[in-house]
Design a protein around this motif. Structure first.
Motif, short mmCIF file in Angstrom:
data_model
loop_
_atom_site.label_atom_id
_atom_site.label_comp_id
_atom_site.label_asym_id
_atom_site.label_seq_id
_atom_site.Cartn_x
_atom_site.Cartn_y
_atom_site.Cartn_z
N GLY A 158 -12.11 6.93 -11.97
CA GLY A 158 -10.84 7.65 -11.84
C GLY A 158 -10.32 7.71 -10.41
O GLY A 158 -9.66 8.67 -10.03
N LEU A 159 -10.60 6.68 -9.61
CA LEU A 159 -10.21 6.68 -8.20
C LEU A 159 -8.98 5.81 -7.97
O LEU A 159 -8.66 4.94 -8.75
CB LEU A 159 -11.38 6.17 -7.35
N LYS A 160 -8.31 6.06 -6.85
CA LYS A 160 -7.16 5.26 -6.45
C LYS A 160 -7.33 4.82 -5.00
O LYS A 160 -8.17 5.37 -4.28
CB LYS A 160 -5.86 6.03 -6.66
N LYS A 161 -6.57 3.85 -4.58
CA LYS A 161 -6.71 3.27 -3.24
C LYS A 161 -6.63 4.35 -2.15
O LYS A 161 -7.32 4.28 -1.14
CB LYS A 161 -5.66 2.18 -3.01
N GLU A 162 -5.81 5.34 -2.35
CA GLU A 162 -5.62 6.42 -1.38
C GLU A 162 -6.89 7.26 -1.18
O GLU A 162 -6.98 8.02 -0.21
CB GLU A 162 -4.47 7.33 -1.78
N ASP A 163 -7.87 7.14 -2.07
CA ASP A 163 -9.13 7.88 -1.94
C ASP A 163 -10.07 7.22 -0.92
O ASP A 163 -11.11 7.78 -0.59
CB ASP A 163 -9.85 7.95 -3.29
N PHE A 164 -9.69 6.05 -0.42
CA PHE A 164 -10.56 5.27 0.46
C PHE A 164 -9.99 5.15 1.87
O PHE A 164 -8.83 5.42 2.12
CB PHE A 164 -10.80 3.88 -0.14
N ILE A 165 -10.85 4.69 2.78
CA ILE A 165 -10.43 4.50 4.16
C ILE A 165 -9.26 3.50 4.20
O ILE A 165 -9.14 2.65 3.32
CB ILE A 165 -11.61 4.02 5.05
N PRO A 166 -8.40 3.62 5.21
CA PRO A 166 -7.21 2.76 5.24
C PRO A 166 -7.51 1.27 5.45
O PRO A 166 -6.64 0.43 5.21
CB PRO A 166 -6.39 3.31 6.41
N GLU A 167 -8.72 0.93 5.85
CA GLU A 167 -9.07 -0.47 6.08
C GLU A 167 -9.25 -1.28 4.79
O GLU A 167 -9.44 -2.50 4.85
CB GLU A 167 -10.35 -0.56 6.92
#
Length: 159
Positions: A128-137
């Protein structure tokens, strides 16, 4: 002109020592001019979450529970002899004492040396994750087929 050497690393483990291995290889290869692709899937996603500690992120109760229990970057367990979570802290202390790059430093080195970071679309959907949940790299969220295409004509390591 010869093709640039390439190495792709699939980090599917959320273990502290395995993350060290992945980022050591990635930063070392990038330092000698390899193209480096890191593909984070399942528990390996813990190493690139924006929230470094425990956080109940994700869509739905079960996803939030899994993500909370996974712990985040600050809570990666040692694969052996974890001793209730104290071992990664002890190992980091030993690394500093012996003048060896820590996990944080290895991650930063891989970023500075322009390794490519990719997150697994399927694992993100499950958790249930999205790209915004991760570091910007994180360069892109992609599936296995596209990752294999990016990895073509290079070595692939599974950690």
């Amino acid at each position: 002109m010869a093709n640039k050497k390439k190495i792709s690393i699939v980090l599917f483990s959320g273990d502290f020592d395995k993350a060290i291995a992945a980022f050591t290889i990635a930063s070392g290869a990038a330092a000698v001019n390899y193209e480096v692709n890191l593909f984070f899937t399942f528990w390996g996603l813990n190493t690139i979450k924006k929230e470094k500690g425990r956080s109940a992120i994700g869509r739905g109760f079960l996803a939030r529970t899994f993500n909370f229990l996974m712990g985040g970057f600050k809570n990666l367990p040692l694969s052996r002899l974890n001793f209730g979570g104290i071992s990664p802290k002890l190992m980091t202390g030993l690394m500093k004492k012996r003048n060896v790059a820590t996990l944080n430093e290895l991650l930063e080195a891989a970023i500075q040396l322009k390794a490519n970071f990719y997150a697994c679309e399927m694992s993100m959907n499950i958790l249930g994750l999205k790209k915004e949940d991760f570091i910007p790299e994180i360069k892109e969220v992609l599936g296995v087929a596209k990752f294999l295409n990016l990895s073509e004509e290079g070595e692939i390591l599974f950690i």
